[in-house]
Scaffold this motif. Sequence first.
Motif, PDB file in Angstrom:
ATOM      1  N   GLN A  48     -11.002 -22.272  10.339  1.00  0.00           N
ATOM      2  CA  GLN A  48     -10.509 -22.700   9.006  1.00  0.00           C
ATOM      3  C   GLN A  48      -9.476 -23.844   9.302  1.00  0.00           C
ATOM      4  O   GLN A  48      -9.497 -24.693   8.400  1.00  0.00           O
ATOM      5  CB  GLN A  48      -9.572 -21.436   8.454  1.00  0.00           C
ATOM      6  N   ASP A  49      -8.465 -23.792  10.225  1.00  0.00           N
ATOM      7  CA  ASP A  49      -7.696 -24.758  10.279  1.00  0.00           C
ATOM      8  C   ASP A  49      -8.218 -25.927  11.270  1.00  0.00           C
ATOM      9  O   ASP A  49      -8.341 -25.538  12.678  1.00  0.00           O
ATOM     10  CB  ASP A  49      -6.332 -24.176  10.925  1.00  0.00           C
ATOM     11  N   GLU A  50      -8.261 -27.140  10.784  1.00  0.00           N
ATOM     12  CA  GLU A  50      -8.762 -28.162  11.627  1.00  0.00           C
ATOM     13  C   GLU A  50      -7.729 -28.599  12.671  1.00  0.00           C
ATOM     14  O   GLU A  50      -8.156 -28.970  13.811  1.00  0.00           O
ATOM     15  CB  GLU A  50      -9.328 -29.462  10.772  1.00  0.00           C
ATOM     16  N   GLU A  51      -6.545 -28.407  12.567  1.00  0.00           N
ATOM     17  CA  GLU A  51      -5.634 -28.464  13.410  1.00  0.00           C
ATOM     18  C   GLU A  51      -5.791 -27.923  14.836  1.00  0.00           C
ATOM     19  O   GLU A  51      -5.599 -28.355  16.003  1.00  0.00           O
ATOM     20  CB  GLU A  51      -4.324 -28.303  13.042  1.00  0.00           C
ATOM     21  N   SER A  53      -8.509 -27.331  16.123  1.00  0.00           N
ATOM     22  CA  SER A  53      -9.816 -28.115  16.968  1.00  0.00           C
ATOM     23  C   SER A  53      -9.152 -29.304  17.505  1.00  0.00           C
ATOM     24  O   SER A  53      -9.576 -29.586  18.631  1.00  0.00           O
ATOM     25  CB  SER A  53     -10.931 -28.322  15.785  1.00  0.00           C
ATOM     26  N   TYR A  88      -3.628 -37.682  13.691  1.00  0.00           N
ATOM     27  CA  TYR A  88      -4.808 -36.847  12.712  1.00  0.00           C
ATOM     28  C   TYR A  88      -4.106 -37.024  11.254  1.00  0.00           C
ATOM     29  O   TYR A  88      -4.811 -37.329  10.300  1.00  0.00           O
ATOM     30  CB  TYR A  88      -4.791 -35.508  13.236  1.00  0.00           C
ATOM     31  N   GLU A  92      -6.084 -39.144   8.268  1.00  0.00           N
ATOM     32  CA  GLU A  92      -6.670 -38.206   7.347  1.00  0.00           C
ATOM     33  C   GLU A  92      -6.027 -37.981   6.097  1.00  0.00           C
ATOM     34  O   GLU A  92      -6.520 -37.960   5.138  1.00  0.00           O
ATOM     35  CB  GLU A  92      -6.889 -36.891   8.018  1.00  0.00           C
ATOM     36  N   GLN A 139     -14.452 -35.908  18.166  1.00  0.00           N
ATOM     37  CA  GLN A 139     -14.676 -35.520  16.891  1.00  0.00           C
ATOM     38  C   GLN A 139     -15.988 -35.760  16.449  1.00  0.00           C
ATOM     39  O   GLN A 139     -16.610 -34.650  16.071  1.00  0.00           O
ATOM     40  CB  GLN A 139     -13.333 -36.085  16.086  1.00  0.00           C
ATOM     41  N   LYS A 143     -18.964 -32.859  15.502  1.00  0.00           N
ATOM     42  CA  LYS A 143     -19.871 -32.824  14.578  1.00  0.00           C
ATOM     43  C   LYS A 143     -21.349 -32.743  14.938  1.00  0.00           C
ATOM     44  O   LYS A 143     -22.269 -32.218  14.062  1.00  0.00           O
ATOM     45  CB  LYS A 143     -19.479 -34.043  13.397  1.00  0.00           C
TER      46      LYS A 143
END
Length: 245
Positions: A48-51, A53, A88, A92, A139, A143
């Motif tokens: 849920q939290d991209e942070e 990753s 980031y 973003e 990153q 993906k």
Amino acid sequence: MNAGHELVEQVYAAKTDTEAADSLIRRYMGFIRAETAKYIHRAPVEGQDEELSIVLLAFYEAILGYEKNRGAFLSYASRGIRSRIIDYYRKEKKHAKVTSLHEPVQDDDNETWKINQLENPENEIEKSHHTSATRDEIQEYEKKLQEFGISFSDVADNCPRQERTLQACRRVLSAARENPGLLDELLRTKKLPMAALSEISKTDKKTMERHRKYLVAVLLAFTNGYEIIRGHLYHLTGNRENSDT
């Protein structure tokens, strides 16, 4: 051996050993989660939290970039994580999630910004194009792995554990890279061409199937222009020169 010295030895081992890297990351997931919580102000939720990753990848980058003369490893990793998180948020522009970092605060009667309190005075982010490029490439690679139903943890769990198995996987990787048509088939079908690779590399299909995710992940790094990642993975194929082909 004291704890600090032991950690340094573990980090150095993890630089070139994926199993050691995976073990070190698992051992310090508490630290990784705690670092993530600093920026999202709560416990991170995986998936849920991209942070989370970003911090995980920054920790791995810290393993690759650490040298003994850079001080304690965890402090070094923490600085790298901070830089990646700030970069980031800037790139973003996720203002909705990071509003608190851009709010003015009072500091000795002078108005400043919370995000500035996190930055290194030497402004390492702007000075380190290579580090930023590494993060972006990782990153993008993540993906691409997801398109094949593979995560970084899958790759780590799927790595060959014994030298004999590692050598077998190297034969498969070499066979694939020497036959571009098989790589094209992998990208087109998102399936490892087991039969052809088994025949060319003289490797048992069962061995290939046990390490399929690992093989696919390494081959993807060699088929999609991930030059930085290829540089870190050259030892998996046993030929540094071919890492640029």
